[in-house]
Design an enzyme around this catalytic site. Structure first.
Site, short mmCIF file in Angstrom:
data_model
loop_
_atom_site.label_atom_id
_atom_site.label_comp_id
_atom_site.label_asym_id
_atom_site.label_seq_id
_atom_site.Cartn_x
_atom_site.Cartn_y
_atom_site.Cartn_z
N ASP A 101 0.54 -1.00 -0.01
CA ASP A 101 -0.04 0.21 0.00
C ASP A 101 1.07 1.35 0.16
O ASP A 101 2.35 0.99 0.09
CB ASP A 101 -0.88 0.13 0.85
N GLU A 110 -10.24 6.85 4.55
CA GLU A 110 -9.66 6.41 5.60
C GLU A 110 -9.30 6.23 7.17
O GLU A 110 -10.55 6.93 7.56
CB GLU A 110 -7.91 6.58 4.98
C1 BGC Z 1 -3.87 8.29 0.27
C2 BGC Z 1 -2.89 8.87 -1.37
C3 BGC Z 1 -2.95 10.07 -1.12
C4 BGC Z 1 -2.05 10.61 0.27
C5 BGC Z 1 -2.09 12.11 0.55
C6 BGC Z 1 -2.56 8.63 1.16
O1 BGC Z 1 -2.89 7.70 1.89
O2 BGC Z 1 -4.00 6.96 -0.36
O3 BGC Z 1 -4.30 8.19 -2.49
O4 BGC Z 1 -3.19 10.53 -2.78
O5 BGC Z 1 -2.27 10.42 0.68
O6 BGC Z 1 -1.40 12.67 1.30
C1 BGC Z 2 -4.79 3.34 0.75
C2 BGC Z 2 -5.48 2.33 -0.64
C3 BGC Z 2 -4.85 3.53 -1.69
C4 BGC Z 2 -3.66 3.81 -2.26
C5 BGC Z 2 -3.86 4.68 -3.26
C6 BGC Z 2 -3.68 4.42 -0.10
O1 BGC Z 2 -3.74 4.78 1.28
O2 BGC Z 2 -5.13 2.62 1.67
O3 BGC Z 2 -6.74 1.97 -0.41
O4 BGC Z 2 -5.42 2.47 -2.74
O5 BGC Z 2 -3.66 4.57 -0.86
O6 BGC Z 2 -4.61 5.92 -3.16
#
Ligand code: BGC
Ligand code: BGC
Length: 657
Positions: free
Chosen positions: A371, A571
């Site tokens: 991830d 999240e």
């Molecule tokens: C997310 C990403 C996002 C980023 C932003 C990550 O945890 O999954 O998709 O762009 O945080 O800081």
């Molecule tokens: C998330 C994933 C997601 C990735 C990319 C992560 O923070 O847990 O589910 O696919 O970011 O955006």
């Protein structure tokens, strides 16, 4: 008929709410019981939450868990994985022609080229030139990234960017293998990072439909809309079995029931990818799916995002493995490792679960991606250094800043043998196999592939009709006193609540932006808000509609429809500590009560990413509906609320909690 439906549903809803509260209670008691088992003392190590149970902190960490050979395993305390208790499924037979191509490519590659294939940086952290120089195997746009830094870039720019990165990956020195770069995107309820795409209900709503065929169709449409803008791979579906609705990602999962998730997961994977063994598999308008987050993401203690699952190994297997088994059988070729851990060890370094179980028992032949920056959460690792993860079975690293450091460290660790070369070759073979199967080695630029550039497919009437059907099927009737529903469209209708005319709220997280916040009506060129849907239905039948967010009115309405619920989140920012809706400030309850006190019949439409305790709100309404996060097609809601003008039922409810 309707009254009968109401009495059944309301009992189900109450039972469910009580069971939820009971579960929370039971969970707390069980933990308390574990931490007081004398002489075991594993709680601190596998719970990894010393702050929450001060008593557990004092317990000694176990020195060793008895081996299976020596004596029966005590699963209550064991922190080790025993692959032989997991189901054994043989992998799908390999195609010798594909295998020959994998071996040939692999034999031509330098170590640097191999490590490059194992990298997936966020496009915010790279240039096309980096794709060339570092032989990057994949890229992604994180939830907050778009082409040239613009989240709202037009669809044309996404496709043009895909071509640019593809060209960069094919720009190799003479004689070197040219391997196209893959682009992954979070198309988790439609291709929802792209303005104008069809936005389906989030998975929790799809789970309520009990209609895997419609889920398959949604997968097909989502894949086509992804192909329009040139990406190859979606980080979906989330196949979490959600056991604690306080988790901020509850809405990304289909259900709390492993068997139900298994059925829906398989259908979504088939829709996105096509059927394995057919010429369309992973191509001709299909994309690579990612089943995530392996394993136990929905089973963390207290629903803490990226937290720690403390189930025994047999419980972990029985609750969380069925969707993986089903999705792998349906052709899943990519698994995303979970940020969460099991009994104190993060999934990214759980070799027992990632290699010994997933790859060696469950028959998973594809590749495992970490991830986003996930290795950075592993104790002893940083975002740019975690050979343990490669050795545990992670094949590709989703990364962002510091990706060059990670690349350099992986090269060094492979050269020095910290990561065996056989492990690198296995990882790269898995990635190459998927690239070959998907046809991308020979299909040319993303813009030359089927469906690319067919912008008219983004949010096309046909696609939105399917989304609208999904909205209808996902809504759950909780209460219908006196057969208030369906309403006559010839009425004078008051529409109230801050969710009524609010695309941001009805679409939820992972919509254009990562959190789903900060969007405006202008970000949704297609689709209708719930209010717009009601207005269209009612005005067509000769009724009248007044929108009044705070519920005030001059002319007394025949009925009020109040649309309210959760604001978007994604999240961890969606984690909550109580399932009570609006604890403390019951604004929406007051709105419902005010209307009732004025003698206006009230229909409550509740938007939420999870079941919440809304008994007071249900009591303050005459009819209540759980509408989940329905997406862009608000008309699907009005379809169910109103009868045909002649009073006959247009659509009946079929959604189930
Ligand atoms: C997310 C990403 C996002 C980023 C932003 C990550 O945890 O999954 O998709 O762009 O945080 O800081
Ligand atoms: C998330 C994933 C997601 C990735 C990319 C992560 O923070 O847990 O589910 O696919 O970011 O955006």
């Amino acid at each position: 008929m309707q009254a009968h439906l109401y009495s059944q549903r309301s009992v189900a809803a109450k039972t469910r709410t009580m069971r939820k509260l009971a579960l929370l209670f039971v969970g707390a008691v069980a933990l308390a019981a574990c931490s007081s088992v004398p002489g075991v003392g594993t709680v601190k190590s596998w719970v990894g939450m010393g702050e929450e149970t001060p008593a557990a902190q004092a317990k000694p960490v176990p020195q060793a868990v008895p081996s299976a050979a020596a004596q029966p395993v005590d699963f209550a305390t064991s922190t080790e994985i025993h692959p032989d208790i997991w189901p054994l499924t043989p992998p799908r037979p390999r195609d010798p022609a594909v295998e020959a191509e994998v071996s040939k490519l692999l034999s031509q590659m330098t170590l640097e080229e191999k490590i490059g294939q194992m990298m997936q940086p966020d496009i915010k952290a790279i240039t096309p030139d980096d794709v060339t120089r570092y032989h990057l195997g994949a890229i992604l746009n994180g939830g907050s990234t778009g082409p040239h830094g613009d989240l709202r870039a037009p669809a044309q720019d996404w496709l043009a960017a895909a071509d640019t990165y593809y060209d960069a990956s094919m720009n190799v020195a003479p004689g070197r293998p040219a391997i196209p770069v893959m682009w992954g995107i979070d198309a988790v309820h439609g291709n929802t990072h792209i303005i104008g795409a069809t936005i389906f209900p989030h998975n929790i709503g799809l789970g309520a439909m009990r209609d895997p065929d419609l889920i398959r169709r949604i997968g097909e449409i989502t894949a086509q809309e992804i192909r329009v803008t040139g990406q190859d791979w979606t980080f979906a579906p989330t196949i979490a079995v959600v056991r604690d609705d306080r988790w901020g990602r509850t809405y990304e999962g289909f259900s709390e029931d492993p068997q139900l998730v298994a059925v829906d997961a398989a259908a979504m994977v088939e829709g996105l990818q096509g059927k394995p063994g057919t010429p369309d598999f992973l191509k001709n308008g299909h994309v690579l799916a990612s089943i995530k987050h392996y394993i136990g993401d929905g089973g963390t203690w207290q629903g803490v995002n990226a937290g720690n699952a403390i189930y025994s190994e047999p419980a972990l297997r029985d609750l969380f493995a069925p969707p993986y088994e089903a999705a792998i059988k349906a052709g899943a070729e990519n698994v995303m490792a979970s940020y969460s851990g099991w009994r104190g060890t993060k999934m990214h370094v759980q070799k027992g679960l990632v290699t010994d179980v997933l790859k060696d028992r469950l028959g998973f032949d594809g590749f495992v991606v970490s991830d986003y920056q996930g290795i950075g959460f592993v104790p002893g690792c940083t975002v740019d250094n975690c050979p343990q993860a490669a050795n545990a079975g992670i094949d590709m690293f989703m990364t962002a800043d510091n990706w060059k450091g990670l690349y350099g460290n992986l090269v060094n660790q492979a050269s020095s043998g910290v990561i065996p070369m056989s492990r690198i070759d296995d990882a790269v073979s898995r990635i190459l196999r998927v690239k070959i199967l998907s046809g991308m080695m020979t299909e040319g630029k993303p813009s030359a592939r089927p469906y690319a550039g067919h912008y008219e497919l983004l949010g096309s009437p046909e696609h939105r009709a399917v989304a609208r059907q999904a909205v209808r099927e996902s809504m759950v009737l909780l209460k219908n006193d006196g057969g208030l529903l369906p309403l006559s469209p010839r009425s004078h209708v008051l529409v109230a609540g801050d969710g009524a005319d609010n695309m941001t709220k009805q679409t939820g997280g992972w919509t254009i932006t990562w959190q789903g916040t900060g969007t405006t009506r202008a970000d949704f060129p297609h689709g209708t808000t719930i209010y717009e849907g009601i207005k269209a239905t009612v005005e067509a039948a000769g009724g009248t509609v007044t929108l009044s967010e705070d519920g005030s009115f001059k002319d007394r309405p025949d009925v009020a429809i109040v649309v309210f619920g959760e604001d978007p989140y994604a999240e961890g920012s969606g984690d909550i500590s109580t399932l009570e809706y609006q604890p403390g400030d019951k604004r929406d309850l007051r709105l419902l009560q005010r209307l009732q006190a004025q003698g206006v019949p009230v229909v409550a439409v509740f938007l939420s990413g999870r079941p919440l305790y809304v008994t007071p709100e249900i009591n303050a309404s005459n009819a209540s509906i759980a509408a989940w996060l329905p997406g862009s097609e608000g008309e699907g809601v009005s379809d169910l609320l109103f009868s045909n003008p002649d009073g006959s039922v247009a659509y009946d409810f079929r959604g189930k909690l």
